[in-house]
Structure formats: structure tokens, C-alpha cells
Motif scaffolding. Sequence first.
Motif: not given
Length: 317
Positions: A12-19, A1-10
Motif C-alpha cells: 500500500s505504501l508503494g502504491l501511495v508513492w506511485l499515485v 496474520m501480522l506477516t500478511f498485514a505487514a506485506r499489505r502495508v508495504l
Amino acid sequence: MLTFAARRVLVSLGLVWLVASLVFLMIHLIPGDPAELLLSQGGIAPDPASVQELRERLGLNEPLFSQYITYMSGLLRGDFGVSLQDEHPIAEEIALRLPRTLELVGAAGVISLVFGIPFGVMAALRAGSPLDRALSTIAGLALSIPVFVVGTVALLVLAQELKWVSAGGYVPFARDPGRHISLLLMPACTIAVGLGAVVFRVMRSSVLEVLEREHVRAAQARGVSPAVIIRRHVVRNAMTPVVTVVGLHLGSLLGGTVLVEYVFNWPGLSGYLVRSVEARDYPEVMGIVLVVSVLFVLLNFCVDLLYAVIDPRVRHG
């Protein structure tokens, strides 16, 4: 679960930077001189000195890369610049209005789930019955009526004719909790009419699909109680598409509650966006668009985590 959450955080951060980068490029994609367009009124060319002053205030005379670095560093500090109308910090105005829109959208989401999910399950379990047809008809009507019509009719009937509720407005919760909730319910229910109908239809279709799966039929063959089957095997598995729909609709509602906020005089972020567009206050528009876009990314991140909780197979997908 932690690995999945970490992947999604990365992600999401990439999408925030792109936006954030796309929002920055918006002002440079406008044909012509942005400063001149901002100052143009009624087709009359603005004073060149005013245009030059505004270009300096917006930093448009700097190289593009320098502007980008300045913009991104300001965002990291929570600085969205100042309004062109009154020199007021944009971050302060957004911080004041954003919680009101989030509260309105959140309340509408809760109401739609409270009514949409159980009625969707009831209709699916009695598919083809008079109850199913009645609920499906009501949901179809709710989807076909524009939100501003629902709000206007609600004001005319409940506020003006029956005098059951106030006609609109806003009172801070800290000042008068009861008054605040009473003013919140009308616009929240107005939004929830259409969203609840969507939740109902998706839940009904999803339950019908899950009822046909082999593990449900096997549980029925073993003599498991229908209530246990519905609770443990059907509703949980049917919730995944509902989470998707609600997440997408709530994200769109963050910037799409303009009509509701206008009808009920609710001072949220959407009204602020309309005012900024009318005044051609581009820094304000950029700040609002960025905040709404980032919230949409964060909402999708939360939806992904809910997926992993509801269906563990998603974590390994």
C-alpha cells in the motif's frame, strides 16, 4: 496474520508513492505551457507577465527533479499548496469537505449491506420462488435507474409532495444531530439503492455457489440444523465476493458522488472537485485527485485485511 498485514502495508505504501508521483507528473504531461493554459480564458492569450508570475508560483521554472522533491516533501507535511483562486490552503478545504463525503459514502455502504445481504440470502435459499423472482426484479430495476433520477424523484415525492423530509442541505452534527441525520439519510439512501442491488445480486450468487460445496452437503448429511449451516458455513464463505464488490464500489463513490451532492446540496469533496475543474485551479484538482486515490488504496488495504479475517487461507496465499 501480522506477516500478511505487514506485506499489505508495504504494498500500500508503494502504491501511495506511485499515485503521488503520477499526480505530480500530470501537470507536466499537459501539452503546452501549463501556466498559460491555466490562465487562458475564452481562447484569449494571457499576459506574458502573468504567465511568468504563475510559473514562479507553481515552481515550474525549477528543474523537474527539484520540483518533485519539493512536492513530495510538502505532501509529507500535509501541504497541498494554495488555491489559485483565493490563496486559501488546499489542505484546509479538503479536511473540511472530505469527512462529509466519507460520511455520505459510509452511510450508503452500511444501508446497502443491511438490506442487500439478508435479502440476498433469502433469495438464494428460495431460488426460483416468487420471492426470489420479485427481489431479483426489484434489484434489476434499481440497477437500471440512474442515481440522479432516484435522487430527483425522491426529492419530488418525499420532500415536495409528502413533506416528509427536507429538500436537502447540510447542518453540522455538533450543531443539530437530529437535523444532520435527517439530511444525511436522503442522499445516503439514494446512493444505497444501486449499491444495495449490487450487494444483493452478488450475495445471492455467492450463497448459491457455496450451497453446492462438499462441506455444506456433508453438514446437511450429518443432520446439522439448517440455521447453523447457513450461519457457520454458508454466509461466512459467501461474504468474500461481497467484500470485494463493496470495497471497489465505495472506492469509486469517493469521487463519484458529484450528482448526489449536487442534487441534495451536500457540500462534500465531489462538489469541490467540480468547482476546481471549472475554475481550472490545477493545484486544487491535483490535491483532490491525490486524496481520493490514496483513500482508494487504503480502502483496498482494509478489504485485504477483511479477506484474511473471513477466509484464513488468504493469509498464506
